[in-house]
Design a protein around this motif. Structure first.
Motif, mmCIF file in Angstrom:
data_model
loop_
_atom_site.group_PDB
_atom_site.id
_atom_site.type_symbol
_atom_site.label_atom_id
_atom_site.label_comp_id
_atom_site.label_asym_id
_atom_site.label_seq_id
_atom_site.Cartn_x
_atom_site.Cartn_y
_atom_site.Cartn_z
ATOM 1 N N ALA A 63 123.587 22.182 10.680
ATOM 2 C CA ALA A 63 122.905 21.075 9.997
ATOM 3 C C ALA A 63 123.939 20.248 9.249
ATOM 4 O O ALA A 63 124.758 20.804 8.514
ATOM 5 C CB ALA A 63 121.865 21.621 9.021
ATOM 6 N N LEU A 64 123.893 18.958 9.457
ATOM 7 C CA LEU A 64 124.817 18.072 8.754
ATOM 8 C C LEU A 64 124.207 17.693 7.408
ATOM 9 O O LEU A 64 123.132 17.092 7.340
ATOM 10 C CB LEU A 64 125.122 16.837 9.600
ATOM 11 C CG LEU A 64 126.321 15.999 9.105
ATOM 12 C CD1 LEU A 64 127.060 15.379 10.286
ATOM 13 C CD2 LEU A 64 125.903 14.933 8.129
ATOM 14 N N HIS A 82 127.642 5.846 9.309
ATOM 15 C CA HIS A 82 126.380 6.555 9.040
ATOM 16 C C HIS A 82 125.320 6.305 10.094
ATOM 17 O O HIS A 82 124.479 7.164 10.339
ATOM 18 C CB HIS A 82 125.868 6.233 7.637
ATOM 19 C CG HIS A 82 125.679 4.774 7.345
ATOM 20 N ND1 HIS A 82 124.712 4.017 7.963
ATOM 21 C CD2 HIS A 82 126.329 3.931 6.505
ATOM 22 C CE1 HIS A 82 124.767 2.785 7.489
ATOM 23 N NE2 HIS A 82 125.751 2.690 6.607
ATOM 24 N N VAL A 100 130.093 15.024 2.851
ATOM 25 C CA VAL A 100 129.511 15.583 4.062
ATOM 26 C C VAL A 100 130.065 16.973 4.359
ATOM 27 O O VAL A 100 131.248 17.241 4.151
ATOM 28 C CB VAL A 100 129.757 14.628 5.254
ATOM 29 C CG1 VAL A 100 131.221 14.544 5.593
ATOM 30 C CG2 VAL A 100 128.955 15.044 6.472
ATOM 31 N N ILE A 123 129.014 20.464 7.231
ATOM 32 C CA ILE A 123 128.113 20.942 8.281
ATOM 33 C C ILE A 123 127.883 22.431 8.073
ATOM 34 O O ILE A 123 128.835 23.213 8.007
ATOM 35 C CB ILE A 123 128.683 20.622 9.681
ATOM 36 C CG1 ILE A 123 128.796 19.091 9.830
ATOM 37 C CG2 ILE A 123 127.799 21.221 10.776
ATOM 38 C CD1 ILE A 123 129.357 18.608 11.147
ATOM 39 N N MET A 161 128.617 12.399 12.952
ATOM 40 C CA MET A 161 127.283 11.802 12.763
ATOM 41 C C MET A 161 126.659 11.437 14.104
ATOM 42 O O MET A 161 125.457 11.603 14.314
ATOM 43 C CB MET A 161 127.377 10.530 11.912
ATOM 44 C CG MET A 161 127.618 10.737 10.437
ATOM 45 S SD MET A 161 126.252 11.507 9.520
ATOM 46 C CE MET A 161 125.003 10.209 9.568
ATOM 47 N N HIS A 209 124.473 14.121 15.911
ATOM 48 C CA HIS A 209 123.322 14.769 15.280
ATOM 49 C C HIS A 209 122.071 13.898 15.357
ATOM 50 O O HIS A 209 122.127 12.712 15.081
ATOM 51 C CB HIS A 209 123.647 15.103 13.817
ATOM 52 C CG HIS A 209 124.668 16.193 13.699
ATOM 53 N ND1 HIS A 209 124.347 17.488 13.389
ATOM 54 C CD2 HIS A 209 126.009 16.188 13.918
ATOM 55 C CE1 HIS A 209 125.440 18.230 13.402
ATOM 56 N NE2 HIS A 209 126.465 17.467 13.719
ATOM 57 N N GLN A 240 119.418 14.328 13.409
ATOM 58 C CA GLN A 240 119.042 14.029 12.033
ATOM 59 C C GLN A 240 119.994 14.727 11.085
ATOM 60 O O GLN A 240 120.653 15.698 11.446
ATOM 61 C CB GLN A 240 117.599 14.422 11.753
ATOM 62 C CG GLN A 240 117.262 15.868 12.057
ATOM 63 C CD GLN A 240 115.783 16.145 11.846
ATOM 64 O OE1 GLN A 240 114.938 15.316 12.176
ATOM 65 N NE2 GLN A 240 115.460 17.297 11.276
ATOM 66 N N VAL A 241 120.068 14.195 9.881
ATOM 67 C CA VAL A 241 120.964 14.745 8.858
ATOM 68 C C VAL A 241 120.172 14.871 7.558
ATOM 69 O O VAL A 241 119.110 14.251 7.407
ATOM 70 C CB VAL A 241 122.211 13.848 8.662
ATOM 71 C CG1 VAL A 241 123.008 13.758 9.956
ATOM 72 C CG2 VAL A 241 121.825 12.447 8.179
ATOM 73 N N TYR A 242 120.698 15.683 6.639
ATOM 74 C CA TYR A 242 119.940 16.067 5.461
ATOM 75 C C TYR A 242 120.633 15.609 4.185
ATOM 76 O O TYR A 242 121.780 15.989 3.938
ATOM 77 C CB TYR A 242 119.749 17.582 5.439
ATOM 78 C CG TYR A 242 119.066 18.063 6.704
ATOM 79 C CD1 TYR A 242 117.679 18.045 6.807
ATOM 80 C CD2 TYR A 242 119.811 18.453 7.828
ATOM 81 C CE1 TYR A 242 117.047 18.435 7.981
ATOM 82 C CE2 TYR A 242 119.188 18.846 8.999
ATOM 83 C CZ TYR A 242 117.808 18.831 9.072
ATOM 84 O OH TYR A 242 117.183 19.193 10.230
#
Lengths: 364, 364
Positions: free
Chosen positions: A10-11, A43, A253, A255, A337, A340, A342-344
């Motif tokens: 998860a990013l 982004h 950031v 991961i 980026m 992925h 989605q990112v959190y």
């Protein structure tokens, strides 16, 4: 949702650090009266472009038409495509974008200008053009001097185009060490000469857009330059640290990965590889590691296959059990980026935002 | 639609070459009575997995649960996840897949086996397990000998699991040169010893799944091995050629790009970079090029930024004008496929198929 409930890889984006990064560059640009046109290739999320606009960005930058299409959702006042756009299909898509916001394109050939002119004129639109010149990298852009003035003059005369200014990318300045500072001085001299060329030619230049991550906070020292378009600064990564443009504490950031095998003694396997981090190398010469492990700085992330990574734990005091989770700061966040869905966005161990990476993997 | 109507960058698949590649490996497996379980991480397209099944594949291989979910559309008889699956969320998703087809998982730890057992038992399902052993790469897998036999025995006794066999990946054999052939002999001896260990322990082993691209056509020389799971063979790439597993004429994949700048004399810029090709390097030591340009073998694709590439044309007899289109064979097709929304199956200059890369960029 908390960190422990997220599945891996998860990013994660630390929102406090991201907001500090955004504020720092917005403040710098304002203090030095520089237009800020952030590059959104980092982004790829319209909501973050909107955040950049609310902090004073005069427009946004994209690398391709596919990103421009997505970034319309951020309602930018002005959208710079930082590369030439060629061919009837891409130009038709670009004109559709230009029907909804002001579009500017950076280019360095008469062919690209003519194609753009024909498309714009045909659509009844006016596209801004930045004429790209070579600032020393020798990779794109016309030679400063007569060649540059001539192309600018031709662009200014083509229907459907307006000469918005000039652009450059000083990618030959990798770090502001002694050599880098010498190159920065040479760049300042080059820009002063360009300024004189255009004054002599009587061609007004409204925007001069340029710079790079290592030169970001030196932009005010460069004559002529009045617009910066940084990208990585929103998150930063190992290579931004290597460039001297931020500290490790400015990396927003990481991961999150899980240890899925520790059967070999010397290394453990994590569930992130080149399809998670990208295979971009460290910018530090001789450094072959694929990322920095936050919880175990002595462990060396030395190898990747597509979906898994291999961490040399021989020098690490931390024990890695199967099922353990650690965070890894990537070498290069822009390409990560792009991998992925989605990112959190995290704050205090909680997921505050889930963002779809809307412009990832788009057509050019 | 013809080639000239495609916009760039576009990933092209030569269907004649692809079909020849598929046929060659299917024939080889049949001739030597080897189960063929193609690794679908290369193409990520259910329609192509279905094609592999119709040519006799006994099942398919995936690298992660996200690929398994997508590949259900190919209705595989048996689906191998080639890596341990850990954590309640991934295991719940895996059980949903296992409710629709037979699932087998390769793993190398008791923790991974216990987690899988609990999930399978709870769901009332039986999951096959291949116990992974280290064949010499020293990156994953338990040590052959007592440790391997012990883990296999434990797996066989866990509820919800069935011991389907063993797996290995001889990634330490890079090329069948003298050194590689010596390593192949050592691997054969290792496999014979593993066979003896399991015979002595009275544990029946149904499947032994393994091999790699360089060893593919030597699989019949390896005792015990009865299942191969090649991936890259469907398309091949520069690194498959480097491994000696095919010739340049067997590369079915190329990426069509446009020259967007030739303002610098020494190099031209094309509209494909690390977000088009990936930044995976050539497997040939000392070779730093990012791809092979079909129409200009003397031009050197030496550098990439994210959306653009830089081709050194100093030694090329071909002139590169802005707007010219050329095809580039990538270093590594599996990671390139992962970057494209769709790809084009070509025959005789015509687009015969447009495939969405359905499993690209999925969750693990």
């Amino acid at each position: 949702v908390t960190l422990s409930e997220l599945d891996t890889p998860a990013l994660l984006i630390d929102l406090d650090i991201m907001e500090r990064n955004l504020g720092r560059v917005a403040d710098y640009a304002r203090a030095h009266n520089l237009r800020l046109r952030p590059h959104t290739k980092t982004h790829k999320i319209p909501a973050l472009a909107r955040r950049q606009r609310s902090l004073g960005a005069a427009g946004i930058t994209v690398a391709k038409v596919g990103e421009a299409e997505v970034m319309l959702a951020a309602e930018p006042d002005d959208l710079l495509v930082a590369y030439p756009v060629l061919g009837p299909r891409k130009l038709a898509r670009l004109m559709a974008v230009a029907g909804r916001t002001q579009v500017t394109v950076a280019l360095d050939s008469l062919i690209a200008a003519q194609q753009l002119s024909a498309a714009a004129h045909g659509a009844g639109l006016t596209i801004g053009v930045l004429v790209e010149f070579d600032a020393g990298l020798d990779r794109m852009g016309v030679r400063p001097g007569e060649e540059l003035v001539a192309l600018a003059r031709e662009v200014a005369q083509l229907p459907g185009l307006t000469l918005a200014g000039l652009s450059f990318y000083p990618g030959h300045i990798k770090h502001l060490d002694e050599d880098g500072l010498r190159r920065l001085d040479a760049l300042a001299a080059l820009l002063a000469a360009v300024e004189a060329d255009f004054a002599r030619a009587g061609i007004p230049i409204r925007i001069v857009s340029g710079g790079s991550t290592p030169t970001l906070f030196q932009s005010h020292r460069l004559p002529l330059l009045n617009e910066i378009r940084p990208g990585t600064y929103i998150f930063n990564d190992r290579n931004t640290v290597a460039a001297g443009a931020c500290t490790p504490a400015d990396c927003a950031v990481s991961i999150l990965v899980t240890v899925v095998s520790n059967a070999r003694g010397a290394s453990v396997m994590i569930d992130g590889g080149s399809k998670t981090f990208s295979s971009d190398r460290s910018a530090v010469a001789g450094d072959v590691t694929c990322g920095h492990i936050v919880e175990a700085p002595d462990a060396r992330f030395v190898k990747m296959n597509e979906e898994h990574g291999f961490v040399d734990v021989r020098d690490s005091s931390r024990h890695f059990a199967v099922g353990d989770r650690v965070r890894v700061i990537p070498n290069h966040v822009c390409v990560a980026m792009n991998l992925h869905e989605q990112v959190y966005g995290m704050r205090g161990g909680e997921v505050e935002q889930v963002w779809r990476v809307e412009a990832r993997g788009k057509l050019q």
